[in-house]
Design an enzyme around this catalytic site. Structure first.
Site, PDB file in Angstrom:
ATOM      1  N   CYS A 313      42.778  30.783  39.942  1.00 33.60           N
ATOM      2  CA  CYS A 313      42.432  32.213  39.953  1.00 33.60           C
ATOM      3  C   CYS A 313      41.086  32.481  39.260  1.00 33.60           C
ATOM      4  CB  CYS A 313      43.577  33.037  39.384  1.00 33.60           C
ATOM      5  SG  CYS A 313      43.639  34.652  40.185  1.00 33.60           S
ATOM      6  N   HIS A 397      48.419  31.627  42.708  1.00 34.57           N
ATOM      7  CA  HIS A 397      49.176  31.102  41.560  1.00 34.57           C
ATOM      8  C   HIS A 397      50.221  30.064  41.962  1.00 34.57           C
ATOM      9  CE1 HIS A 397      47.348  33.597  38.494  1.00 34.57           C
ATOM     10  NE2 HIS A 397      47.136  34.416  39.516  1.00 34.57           N
ATOM     11  N   GLU A 399      51.756  28.211  40.051  1.00 36.00           N
ATOM     12  CA  GLU A 399      52.836  28.224  39.042  1.00 36.00           C
ATOM     13  C   GLU A 399      53.804  29.374  39.305  1.00 36.00           C
ATOM     14  OE1 GLU A 399      49.969  29.575  38.666  1.00 36.00           O
ATOM     15  OE2 GLU A 399      50.181  31.415  37.510  1.00 36.00           O
TER      16      GLU A 399
HETATM   17  N1  LIG Z   1      44.824  36.163  37.852  1.00 37.32           N
HETATM   18  C1  LIG Z   1      43.546  35.993  37.631  1.00 37.32           C
HETATM   19  O1  LIG Z   1      43.063  35.000  37.112  1.00 37.32           O
HETATM   20  C2  LIG Z   1      42.649  37.148  37.993  1.00 37.32           C
HETATM   21  C3  LIG Z   1      41.240  36.733  38.210  1.00 37.32           C
HETATM   22  C4  LIG Z   1      40.248  37.873  38.121  1.00 37.32           C
HETATM   23  N2  LIG Z   1      40.380  38.507  36.891  1.00 37.32           N
HETATM   24  C5  LIG Z   1      40.448  38.826  39.277  1.00 37.32           C
HETATM   25  O2  LIG Z   1      40.932  39.917  39.106  1.00 37.32           O
HETATM   26  O3  LIG Z   1      40.115  38.481  40.373  1.00 37.32           O
END
Ligand SMILES: NC(=O)CC[C@H](N)C(=O)O
Length: 425
Positions: A313, A397, A399
């Protein structure tokens, strides 16, 4: 100046827009309450104290609400999450710092909260917005109600808003900044002004959520819940995990796959990380705008090619930038547990858990960087690989927590990457 609306009455204001495209008038939008304090209707008395609250969005819409959490006034960006379950993991995901999360599932709180489902030790999001709070809490793991949990953590939570209408608005206009307030002394105009004088873009939100010093992580997924264990060969790998707001389940899954993990702060120097002689480096999820943390991109650049790396992410977005690509803000992002992603290498589709407002622009990436995964809802880049430097990353994600487990195999791929790199060195 007044705007016509079928949603409610209009308050004239003299405020000027902070950014183009929005009407300036305040529009009061009401939703019929789903709950009642009265036993006369046959419903039981609500087991929490309620008081009036308002959500005022930067587009001028005002959403009267009831508060079931902490009192106060907070400013943040509003996003909607379509997950049906897992509100506690969402509340404790540090990636939501600077954001209010609106749950589209109309009833929240049914299973209460428990100590095992925390994704970090704190709640960093700015507040929870829901349609209806379950009047009863029932689950064998539950240790307290959602209302008590929010109040103890000084976190705002509001219900009785028309979350469907707000979600449609966010889909049409994009993510909106807003102010949640229980303070009756503040006027609608003041709250609107606050919401229009703040922006999440360009703020470093990582430094507030990252750990302050390195620590070792040893917890695995509890054997009662573990899965995908058959193919593990028992080998152990030394991993440095950069904490940009890391979720515990990333660490639990890595540990279950045989990694010995040192978690380090977001500002940990690359040279120090390399002295620890890692087999692999993980760049974690984290809140906010990847372009607001150039120091993190520099660290990633310094580590590229020195050990296999895995970005999740925010980690994926930082890797995208470190490889020479660009990131951009999406209209309303992806937040939910049912996003279909195609693995371009196998053709298989995974149903994934996602939470992001930014994405990597694949057209900006240099030659040799492969887009390995694509979000099938909108075709956005969901994964990258740069084999030359042992780089892999996912925008979503693996996880889960909450969410489906289809993508867990990505942890195994990281193990394989470290194994191959060790064998060839
Ligand atoms: N879950 C995250 O790592 C979010 C990544 C980043 N902050 C976004 O909003 O795209």
């Amino acid at each position: 100046m007044a705007a016509t609306t079928t949603l409610g009455f209009v308050l004239p204001t003299g405020l000027s827009p902070r950014r183009g495209g929005f009407r300036v008038s305040l529009i009061r939008c009401s939703a019929s309450p789903l709950t009642t304090n009265s036993t006369a209707s046959g419903l039981v008395e609500k087991p929490w104290n309620t008081y009036d609250a308002r959500l005022v969005l930067e587009d001028g819409s005002i959403w009267p609400a009831k508060s079931f959490g902490a009192p106060g006034t907070r400013i943040a960006e509003l996003v909607f999450n379509t997950s049906l379950t897992g509100y506690q993991e969402i509340l404790t995901d540090p990636s939501y710092a600077g954001q209010f999360v609106l749950m589209t599932n109309p009833q929240i709180g049914n299973t209460g909260v428990n100590l095992d489902d925390e994704e970090s030790e704190q709640c960093f999001l700015a507040g929870l917005v829901i349609r209806s709070l379950s009047i009863s809490t029932s689950n064998w793991r539950c240790t307290k109600t959602l209302a008590d949990y929010l109040t103890e953590r000084n976190l705002m939570g509001v219900y009785d808003l028309d979350t469907r209408a707000i979600t449609r608005r966010l889909r049409e206009e994009g993510s909106l900044n807003g102010v949640l307030s229980t303070e009756q002394t503040k006027t609608d105009e003041e709250l609107l002004h606050m919401s229009r004088s703040w922006d999440i873009v360009g703020i470093d939100l990582i430094s507030d959520v990252s750990c302050k010093s390195p620590y070792e992580w040893v917890n695995k997924t509890d054997p009662e819940w573990d899965f995908n264990s058959a193919s593990r060969d028992g080998a152990s790998y030394r991993v440095i995990a950069y904490d940009f707001g890391i979720k515990h389940n990333i660490l639990r899954r890595l540990s279950s796959y045989g990694c010995q993990i040192t978690v380090v702060p977001s500002t940990f120097p690359a040279s120090e990380a390399l002295k620890m002689n890692p087999d692999g480096i993980l760049f974690s999820n984290g809140p906010g705008d990847p372009s607001a943390v150039p120091y993190a991109v520099e660290t990633v650049k310094e580590l590229l090619g020195k050990a296999p790396v895995y970005g999740i992410c925010m980690g994926h977005q930082l890797l995208g930038q470190a490889l020479g690509g660009k990131t951009f803000k999406m209209k309303f992002g992806h937040h939910g547990g049912n996003h279909p992603v195609r693995n371009n290498r196998t053709g298989q589709v995974e149903i994934s858990a996602q939470n992001h407002n930014y994405a990597v622009d694949p057209a900006s990436l240099p030659g040799g960087v492969e887009v390995t995964h694509v979000n099938l809802n909108d075709g956005s880049c969901a994964g990258l690989s740069f084999p030359e430097m042992n780089v892999m990353s996912l925008q979503y994600h693996p996880e889960a927590s909450p969410g489906p487990h289809d993508s867990d195999n990505a942890f195994k791929e990281f193990i394989e990457l470290m194994k191959r790199s060790k064998q060839s060195s």
